[in-house]
Motif scaffolding. Structure first.
Motif, PDB file in Angstrom:
ATOM      1  N   ALA A  56      -7.103   2.232   4.410  1.00  0.00           N
ATOM      2  CA  ALA A  56      -6.185   1.074   4.128  1.00  0.00           C
ATOM      3  C   ALA A  56      -6.797   0.479   4.989  1.00  0.00           C
ATOM      4  N   ARG A  57      -7.301  -0.081   6.326  1.00  0.00           N
ATOM      5  CA  ARG A  57      -8.242  -0.820   7.502  1.00  0.00           C
ATOM      6  C   ARG A  57      -9.317  -1.224   6.454  1.00  0.00           C
ATOM      7  N   ILE A  58      -9.638  -0.894   5.865  1.00  0.00           N
ATOM      8  CA  ILE A  58     -11.130  -1.498   4.955  1.00  0.00           C
ATOM      9  C   ILE A  58     -10.746  -1.875   3.491  1.00  0.00           C
ATOM     10  N   ARG A  86     -17.934  -3.373   5.105  1.00  0.00           N
ATOM     11  CA  ARG A  86     -16.951  -2.311   5.430  1.00  0.00           C
ATOM     12  C   ARG A  86     -16.888  -1.367   4.653  1.00  0.00           C
ATOM     13  N   ARG A 102      -6.290   6.036   6.380  1.00  0.00           N
ATOM     14  CA  ARG A 102      -5.375   5.121   7.001  1.00  0.00           C
ATOM     15  C   ARG A 102      -6.675   3.799   7.441  1.00  0.00           C
ATOM     16  N   LYS A 103      -8.335   5.299   7.295  1.00  0.00           N
ATOM     17  CA  LYS A 103      -9.454   4.637   7.535  1.00  0.00           C
ATOM     18  C   LYS A 103      -9.381   3.656   6.181  1.00  0.00           C
ATOM     19  N   GLU A 116      -7.312  -3.040   2.503  1.00  0.00           N
ATOM     20  CA  GLU A 116      -6.044  -4.286   2.732  1.00  0.00           C
ATOM     21  C   GLU A 116      -6.785  -5.957   3.352  1.00  0.00           C
ATOM     22  N   PRO A 117      -7.432  -6.139   4.362  1.00  0.00           N
ATOM     23  CA  PRO A 117      -7.733  -7.151   3.922  1.00  0.00           C
ATOM     24  C   PRO A 117      -8.738  -7.906   2.928  1.00  0.00           C
ATOM     25  N   ASN A 145       1.174  -1.412  -0.017  1.00  0.00           N
ATOM     26  CA  ASN A 145      -0.113   0.126   0.154  1.00  0.00           C
ATOM     27  C   ASN A 145       1.145   0.968  -0.513  1.00  0.00           C
TER      28      ASN A 145
END
Length: 279
Positions: free
Chosen positions: A46-48, A251, A43-44, A50-51, A4
């Protein structure tokens, strides 16, 4: 593991490669860039995502690089220059991307529709959108479809309401400007509104909702081989069939992954949004 990297970290290298007519996907046939419209802060996002992309990598065997954009205008410049192999973008962006680079919509959410909302402070005296005549309205960006284009079109063409637009980069910033009395109202969409911390959302109420349209698609650039596009489509469809996958996709938010095409979005071309799209 997903790599990322914000464009700003390797913009010079990318420009040099693009000048030769190449992309990271062409330098390594198994690596593809995935752009994401910046509805939330980095950052949010990425949290959503990346997985989700990790799961797509496992199911396809391809490597993906999530390419961040600091603001929606930079995201628009990137896809209009063809910098993304795959991208998640708003429906009107999909029309523009098809016109400029022949991007093809592959998948979308079949469990909901996209519409814009105007929110005001819960303790304000605004009871109808006519009450916003002459007021300042905060928008995340000029070309955010639900949160800006549809609202500005409705206010101008359907209701003949004059207002002063203020562009503040993200949906969250738009909502916050209302709470801080920097704007009378803010444009947004239900997905981002519902994702706000309770201390933000409880101070706001929805004053108006726009026309509903098909939601954000995942699109592919024509340089991506068709078999790769099919594998990626199948991976998303399979991911949604799992409980864990549905939890991840919710999400975004995506409630149900279905196949789509440009035909699903041609109705947007008759809504008169061109006059409000800022290039």
């Amino acid at each position: 593991m997903v790599r990322n990297k914000l464009r700003s970290l390797y913009g010079g290298l990318f420009c040099a490669v693009a000048a030769l007519g190449l992309t990271p996907a062409l330098l390594n046939a198994q690596t593809y860039t995935f752009g994401i419209v910046p509805q939330f802060e980095a950052r949010k996002l990425a949290r959503i995502w990346e997985p989700i992309i990790d799961e797509i990598e496992k199911r396809t065997g391809y490597d993906f690089e999530i390419v961040g954009s600091p603001r929606i205008p930079e995201f628009e410049t990137s896809f209009m220059n063809g910098e993304f192999d795959f991208a998640y973008m708003n429906p009107y962006h999909a029309i523009v991307a098809a016109q400029t680079q022949n991007y093809t919509p592959l998948l979308r959410d079949g469990g909901r529709e996209l519409f814009g909302i105007l929110v005001v402070r819960d303790d304000s005296n605004y009871q109808s959108i006519e009450d916003l005549e002459g007021q300042t309205i905060a928008f995340p960006a000029p070309n955010a479809l639900g949160a800006s284009l549809l609202i500005r079109s409705d206010l101008t063409n359907q209701r003949n309401i004059g207002f002063s637009p203020m562009y503040v980069s993200t949906h969250g910033s738009a909502y916050l400007n209302v709470i801080l009395n920097q704007a009378a109202a803010a444009g947004g969409v239900m997905g981002t509104f519902r994702s706000q911390p309770i201390e933000i959302s409880e101070q706001l109420r929805v004053l108006y909702k726009t026309t509903r349209v098909p939601p954000h698609p995942i699109v592919a650039h024509p340089r991506v081989p068709e078999d790769v596009q099919r594998h990626v489509m199948q991976a998303f469809l399979e991911l949604w069939k799992t409980g864990y996958g549905r939890e991840l996709l919710e999400r975004v938010p995506i409630r149900e992954v279905i196949e789509t095409s440009l035909d699903d979005y041609t109705g947007l071309q008759g809504m008169g949004l061109d006059e409000f799209f800022v290039k």
